[in-house]
Design a protein around this motif. Structure first.
Motif, PDB file in Angstrom:
ATOM      1  N   SER A   1      -3.091  -6.573  -2.403  1.00  0.00           N
ATOM      2  CA  SER A   1      -1.714  -6.880  -2.771  1.00  0.00           C
ATOM      3  C   SER A   1      -1.352  -8.246  -2.220  1.00  0.00           C
ATOM      4  CB  SER A   1      -0.747  -5.818  -2.242  1.00  0.00           C
ATOM      5  OG  SER A   1      -0.670  -5.867  -0.847  1.00  0.00           O
TER       6      SER A   1
ATOM      7  N   ARG B   1       2.303   1.730  -3.457  1.00  0.00           N
ATOM      8  CA  ARG B   1       1.248   2.167  -4.371  1.00  0.00           C
ATOM      9  C   ARG B   1       0.968   3.660  -4.209  1.00  0.00           C
ATOM     10  NH1 ARG B   1      -2.845  -2.505  -5.581  1.00  0.00           N
ATOM     11  NH2 ARG B   1      -1.486  -4.289  -5.307  1.00  0.00           N
ATOM     12  N   LYS B   2       0.941   4.118  -2.961  1.00  0.00           N
ATOM     13  CA  LYS B   2       0.685   5.538  -2.717  1.00  0.00           C
ATOM     14  C   LYS B   2       1.864   6.376  -3.191  1.00  0.00           C
ATOM     15  CE  LYS B   2      -0.905   8.711   0.809  1.00  0.00           C
ATOM     16  NZ  LYS B   2      -1.379   8.870   2.178  1.00  0.00           N
TER      17      LYS B   2
ATOM     18  N   LYS C   1       0.834  -1.207   0.000  1.00  0.00           N
ATOM     19  CA  LYS C   1       0.000   0.000   0.000  1.00  0.00           C
ATOM     20  C   LYS C   1       0.863   1.250   0.000  1.00  0.00           C
ATOM     21  CE  LYS C   1      -4.069  -1.977   2.178  1.00  0.00           C
ATOM     22  NZ  LYS C   1      -5.007  -1.927   3.297  1.00  0.00           N
TER      23      LYS C   1
ATOM     24  N   GLN D   1      -2.506   4.001  -7.178  1.00  0.00           N
ATOM     25  CA  GLN D   1      -3.867   3.751  -6.719  1.00  0.00           C
ATOM     26  C   GLN D   1      -4.830   3.885  -7.890  1.00  0.00           C
ATOM     27  OE1 GLN D   1      -2.706   6.695  -4.342  1.00  0.00           O
ATOM     28  NE2 GLN D   1      -2.889   5.683  -2.367  1.00  0.00           N
TER      29      GLN D   1
END
Length: 78
Positions: A47, A34-35, A31, A40
């Motif tokens: 994930s 991804r950020k 996460k 996103q």
């Protein structure tokens, strides 16, 4: 490590992360990654560990009936 590779490429975060095979981890991006990489909405919301992705790829490879099919599958992974 990933952010440095992207910065040196001079592209947008998301496009570089998804196009460069040495950076792209598929659904194994955390996460946080991804950020940080603006992924996103570009990947499914869940994930998986990289080991899970590896096991899936091996299962898919082993299900290929001919050497040519295996070659085509492996070329698609690059």
């Amino acid at each position: 490590e990933i952010a440095q590779a992207i910065a040196s490429a001079g592209k947008t975060c998301a496009m570089t992360a998804l196009e460069d095979p040495s950076i792209n981890k598929g659904m194994a991006f955390t996460k946080e990654h991804r950020k940080m990489l603006c992924l996103q909405g570009l990947l499914p919301p869940t994930s998986f560990p990289l080991e899970t992705e590896e096991q899936r790829a091996l299962l898919q490879l082993n299900s290929c009936p001919t050497p040519l099919d295996k070659y085509i599958y492996l070329m698609g992974l690059q």
